[in-house]
Design a protein around this motif. Structure first.
Motif, PDB file in Angstrom:
ATOM      1  N   GLY A 146      -5.793  10.853   1.070  1.00 17.32           N
ATOM      2  CA  GLY A 146      -4.533  10.103   1.322  1.00 17.32           C
ATOM      3  C   GLY A 146      -4.357   8.630   0.851  1.00 17.32           C
ATOM      4  O   GLY A 146      -5.405   8.088   0.345  1.00 17.32           O
ATOM      5  N   ALA A 147      -3.261   8.071   1.127  1.00 16.40           N
ATOM      6  CA  ALA A 147      -3.198   6.657   0.667  1.00 16.40           C
ATOM      7  C   ALA A 147      -2.434   5.828   1.731  1.00 16.40           C
ATOM      8  O   ALA A 147      -1.855   6.356   2.509  1.00 16.40           O
ATOM      9  N   PRO A 153       0.389   5.673   6.435  1.00  9.44           N
ATOM     10  CA  PRO A 153       0.293   6.539   5.492  1.00  9.44           C
ATOM     11  C   PRO A 153       1.357   6.323   4.449  1.00  9.44           C
ATOM     12  O   PRO A 153       2.274   5.895   4.833  1.00  9.44           O
ATOM     13  N   LEU A 154       1.068   6.277   3.119  1.00 12.18           N
ATOM     14  CA  LEU A 154       2.213   6.062   2.260  1.00 12.18           C
ATOM     15  C   LEU A 154       2.802   7.477   1.801  1.00 12.18           C
ATOM     16  O   LEU A 154       1.979   8.449   1.763  1.00 12.18           O
ATOM     17  N   ALA A 235       0.099   9.625  -2.677  1.00 15.14           N
ATOM     18  CA  ALA A 235       1.449   9.420  -1.824  1.00 15.14           C
ATOM     19  C   ALA A 235       2.461  10.479  -2.230  1.00 15.14           C
ATOM     20  O   ALA A 235       3.642  10.568  -2.009  1.00 15.14           O
ATOM     21  N   GLY A 236       2.198  11.460  -3.281  1.00 14.97           N
ATOM     22  CA  GLY A 236       2.934  12.626  -3.767  1.00 14.97           C
ATOM     23  C   GLY A 236       4.134  11.970  -5.043  1.00 14.97           C
ATOM     24  O   GLY A 236       4.776  12.828  -5.162  1.00 14.97           O
ATOM     25  N   GLY A 237       3.723  11.052  -5.571  1.00 16.63           N
ATOM     26  CA  GLY A 237       4.341  10.613  -6.658  1.00 16.63           C
ATOM     27  C   GLY A 237       3.738  11.320  -8.194  1.00 16.63           C
ATOM     28  O   GLY A 237       2.772  11.770  -7.964  1.00 16.63           O
ATOM     29  N   ARG A 238       4.489  10.825  -9.106  1.00 14.49           N
ATOM     30  CA  ARG A 238       3.842  11.262 -10.612  1.00 14.49           C
ATOM     31  C   ARG A 238       3.492  10.229 -11.368  1.00 14.49           C
ATOM     32  O   ARG A 238       4.194   9.175 -11.407  1.00 14.49           O
ATOM     33  N   GLY A 239       2.836  10.303 -12.402  1.00 18.82           N
ATOM     34  CA  GLY A 239       2.542   9.343 -13.327  1.00 18.82           C
ATOM     35  C   GLY A 239       2.351  10.018 -14.826  1.00 18.82           C
ATOM     36  O   GLY A 239       2.064  11.074 -14.880  1.00 18.82           O
TER      37      GLY A 239
END
Length: 276
Positions: A146-147, A153-154, A235-239
């Motif tokens: 996690g973050a 939590p983020l 955090a569930g994002g994409r890059g």
């Protein structure tokens, strides 16, 4: 047959590095804050011919502190730092540090700066810590665990369209800046809005926190975002594939975003995002 595989890094070894990153980021940020309160007296130098690319004794001394702590606790690890260059890149663990990300903001009395400490293990971002002393925030994360911002939590934003939030943006005088204005036009035409705060590490952390729905930079260096890549992923994002090619040392175009708008933003940027 002998086993030529490298030994597995034990959990306690990685846990020690996570605790180290959080502690040293906070301590380095407080050292930077001491310089910040007397910034008008600092000697400022320019990197090369770019008058906007500045460095001060604060950057140098804060990085020296971080490097000293690394030498004491993890002397066999490699390091990539904005001010002191790279060393030990053959190591399995490589620290990627920015002592003050947002130096121009720092020197001009703006609160958009931070300390960023990230760790690559076997070439993959594993953990990171981004300390913002102006707002008493420590963003930190560990892959698979996690973050967080402090203890909260983020979670990346739930937007499904660029019109549902703010996109962080940035550019420099390095090659690639020619793609910046076309992206802004596409974003505005698509109903989006943008902000720029001068710190890539903070804008990446804000994507992880759901404060921004995305962040695009025409060319970014690894010390500005390595720690943040961990935060966004957890955090569930994409890059995009930022570390491809010479990304670690030379940098690359950069995009992180909420999962529901990543493809839309990437299409606005076009082929330059993942060009070799």
């Amino acid at each position: 047959m002998p086993d030529f595989q490298q030994p597995r890094l034990e959990g306690e070894q990685l846990e020690a590095r996570y605790a180290f990153a959080k502690r040293v980021a906070l301590e380095a940020a407080q050292r930077a804050m001491e310089f910040y309160t007397r910034r008008s007296s600092l000697i400022v130098e320019h990197k090369g011919s770019d008058l906007q690319d500045v460095v001060s004794i604060a950057d140098q001394e804060v990085e020296a502190f971080i490097r000293g702590e690394l030498a004491r606790h993890f002397p066999d690890d490699g390091i990539v730092g904005e001010e002191g260059g790279s060393d030990g890149l053959q190591a399995r663990c490589i620290w990627v540090i920015d002592p003050i990300d947002g130096t121009a903001c720092f020197l001009n009395g703006l609160h958009n700066w931070c300390v960023s400490i990230g760790l690559l293990v076997d070439g993959e971002p594993l953990l990171g810590a981004v300390a913002d002393p102006n707002h008493d925030e420590l963003f930190h994360g560990f892959i698979g665990r996690g973050a967080f911002v402090n203890d909260t939590p983020l979670q990346a934003h739930g937007a499904s369209h660029v019109g549902e939030g703010l996109v962080g943006v940035g550019t420099t005088h390095r090659p690639g800046h020619e793609h910046f204005l076309p992206f802004l036009h596409a974003l505005l035409d698509g109903g989006g809005q943008f902000v720029r705060n001068g710190s890539g590490a903070l804008m990446t952390a804000y994507v992880a926190a759901g404060r921004l729905i995305g962040y695009y930079e025409t060319h970014l260096k690894s010390w500005d975002c390595l720690a943040g890549l961990v935060l966004v992923r957890e955090a569930g994002g994409r890059g995009n594939d930022f570390l491809r090619g010479d990304g670690l040392l030379g940098g690359n175009p950069y995009l992180v975003a909420a999962p529901g708008v990543y493809d839309q933003l990437a299409a606005m940027i076009g082929a330059s995002l993942d060009a070799p």
